[in-house]
Design an enzyme around this catalytic site. Structure first.
Site, PDB file in Angstrom:
ATOM      1  N   ASP A   1      -7.095  -8.290   4.114  1.00  0.00           N
ATOM      2  CA  ASP A   1      -6.251  -9.222   3.139  1.00  0.00           C
ATOM      3  C   ASP A   1      -5.873 -10.320   4.023  1.00  0.00           C
ATOM      4  OD1 ASP A   1      -6.547  -7.705   0.770  1.00  0.00           O
ATOM      5  OD2 ASP A   1      -4.942  -6.375   1.351  1.00  0.00           O
TER       6      ASP A   1
ATOM      7  N   GLN B   1      -9.509   2.468  -0.739  1.00  0.00           N
ATOM      8  CA  GLN B   1      -9.139   2.394  -2.230  1.00  0.00           C
ATOM      9  C   GLN B   1     -10.187   3.564  -2.863  1.00  0.00           C
ATOM     10  OE1 GLN B   1      -9.557  -1.209  -4.313  1.00  0.00           O
ATOM     11  NE2 GLN B   1      -7.473  -1.918  -3.340  1.00  0.00           N
TER      12      GLN B   1
ATOM     13  N   SER C   1       0.610  -1.258   0.054  1.00  0.00           N
ATOM     14  CA  SER C   1      -0.151   0.012   0.120  1.00  0.00           C
ATOM     15  C   SER C   1       0.950   1.316   0.066  1.00  0.00           C
ATOM     16  CB  SER C   1      -0.893   0.039   1.268  1.00  0.00           C
ATOM     17  OG  SER C   1      -1.841  -0.975   1.036  1.00  0.00           O
TER      18      SER C   1
END
Length: 449
Positions: free
Chosen positions: A332, A181, A29
């Site tokens: 995740d 996002q 990220s």
């Protein structure tokens, strides 16, 4: 199948223990964001510790295609350093060819936001997995800001062409789900808009974009709503300045050796420089609730991001209930948490996992399939995953990865401690986020063949 069309199968066998000290790759990220903000800044940005996986390298190529100068250098003191000479806010140029993001949803969606605020036209594309993933939730707010989208298939799927706004509009946007996002795409587009662009979240998502925008000189304010949400306000049209960024080790990548060590008897490993941002460490909190021995030391800050050394020792785990509110901080990591749950004593219930269905694969179904084929009792109830832990896993199954790097690494971690070997049909996609995973695990003592 892999990028080359040839599968790369691998088998993980029960090992004696995992022992050693390692640094997992730089955070994905942070790596994406450092490249993008460096490209939108004036002057040079120097990035140490960049993740050199396929996803991030595709973002680097996109920044070059949009006009930034991106170079990989060897520094006598710092080792590998990436240099980005930016074009300034709104300074992107129309690329000569489609921007190909491979398997990277993060890179693709963040760059859509950056392009949406520039008066250019760019076509976005990716591999078969990325083409199957919906982009409409990103595109909706960008269209409100003045961008135009053409060529999309059902649900805003790739390939598609995005025409950035000549005069982008600041908006107030409430995200439909907790998504860094979506938030980041709106904020990156808002850099080019006059006035204040505001994003409202009912559940706080990872805040790397906000922290890094501050590091590059943007005026951005984040305020808690008193419960779980946040309101983020960005003043548009700043002049961002190139900055030095040291990328911390990725907690999502650290999750795999951590869980492997916890479930493998006699293990004792140390992971250095791991990011400990509280909006990314839901897995660590959950594992500690399960009884995991994870000790932090040598804590420090870099570019606003906390990091620490983690010592992880084999532990007897117990089943727990994981609330849906924790999902944004560990979205995740549920696949590898399912592995830990299988080795725990008792039932683990993971709630509110609907977002797992629109990842690189349907990770909710994939997690259940991975466990079932290796003899673990598991159930999906709506958006909840229920794992019946028995303290051991029979193993012996063949796991289908569906071109998903995290399925492959989770299955290999499971095989480190299962009674019989665990086979994985294809490991090539591990290179998207953790190119050194297999050799690093072997250095710790894993038996992969």
């Amino acid at each position: 199948m892999t990028h080359s069309g040839q599968p790369a199968p691998l088998e993980a066998r029960k090992c004696q223990s995992l022992i050693g000290r390692v640094r997992v790759p730089g955070d994905k990220s942070i790596s994406h964001r450092a490249l993008i903000l460096g490209a939108l800044a004036v002057g040079e940005t120097r990035i140490a510790g960049l993740l050199e996986g396929e996803d991030v390298l595709n973002t680097a190529k996109a920044m070059q295609a949009l006009g930034a100068k991106v170079e990989r250098r060897i520094d006598d003191k710092s080792g590998i350093v990436w240099s980005v000479r930016g074009v300034g806010t709104s300074g992107f140029a129309t690329p000569e060819a489609p921007l190909d993001f491979g398997n990277s949803g993060t890179g693709c969606r963040l760059v859509m936001g950056a392009v949406a605020g520039c008066p250019i036209v760019a076509t976005f594309d990716g591999d078969g997995s990325l083409r199957s993933r919906p982009m409409r939730r990103i595109l909706d707010p960008l269209e409100l800001m003045g961008a135009r989208v053409t060529g999309e298939s059902d649900g805003g799927r790739l390939p598609l062409t995005l025409a950035g706004a000549r005069d982008p509009l600041p908006i107030v946007y409430r995200t439909p789900v907790a998504s860094a996002q979506i938030k980041s795409a709106v904020l990156l587009a808002g850099l080019s808009a006059p006035g204040i662009t505001t994003v409202i979240e009912s559940e706080a998502s990872r805040d790397h974009t906000e922290l890094m925008l501050k590091h590059f000189g943007a005026q951005i304010v984040s305020v808690s709503d008193g419960t779980h949400g946040r309101k983020i306000s960005l003043t548009g049209q700043p002049e961002l300045h190139g900055a030095a960024v040291t990328v911390p080790a990725d907690p999502s990548s650290a999750a795999f050796p951590i869980v492997a060590a916890l479930i493998t008897e006699g293990s004792d490993i140390v992971l250095t420089d791991v990011m400990t941002n509280p909006l990314r460490t839901g897995l660590f909190a959950t594992l500690r609730e399960m009884g995991a021995s994870i000790e932090e030391s040598e804590t420090r800050l870099d570019a606003g991001e906390p990091m620490a050394q983690l010592r992880v020792r084999a532990s007897k785990l117990r089943g727990v209930e994981v609330p849906a509110a924790r999902a944004p901080s560990m979205i995740d990591e549920y696949l590898v948490l399912a592995v830990a749950a299988a080795f725990a004593e008792g039932t683990t219930v993971m709630r509110g996992l609907h977002e797992l269905r629109v990842k690189e694969s349907d990770r909710l179904e994939a997690a259940a399939a991975m466990l079932r084929v290796n003899g673990v009792a598991v159930e999906i109830a709506g958006d909840d995953l229920i794992v019946e832990g028995r303290g051991r896993v029979p193993g012996g199954g063949l796991v289908t990865t569906h071109m998903d790097h995290r399925i492959a690494m989770s299955a290999l971690a499971m095989g480190c401690a299962s009674d019989a070997p665990v086979k994985v049909d294809d490991t090539a996609f591990i290179a998207t986020s953790f190119p050194d995973f297999v050799p690093m695990m072997r250095r710790l003592g894993a038996d992969f063949a």
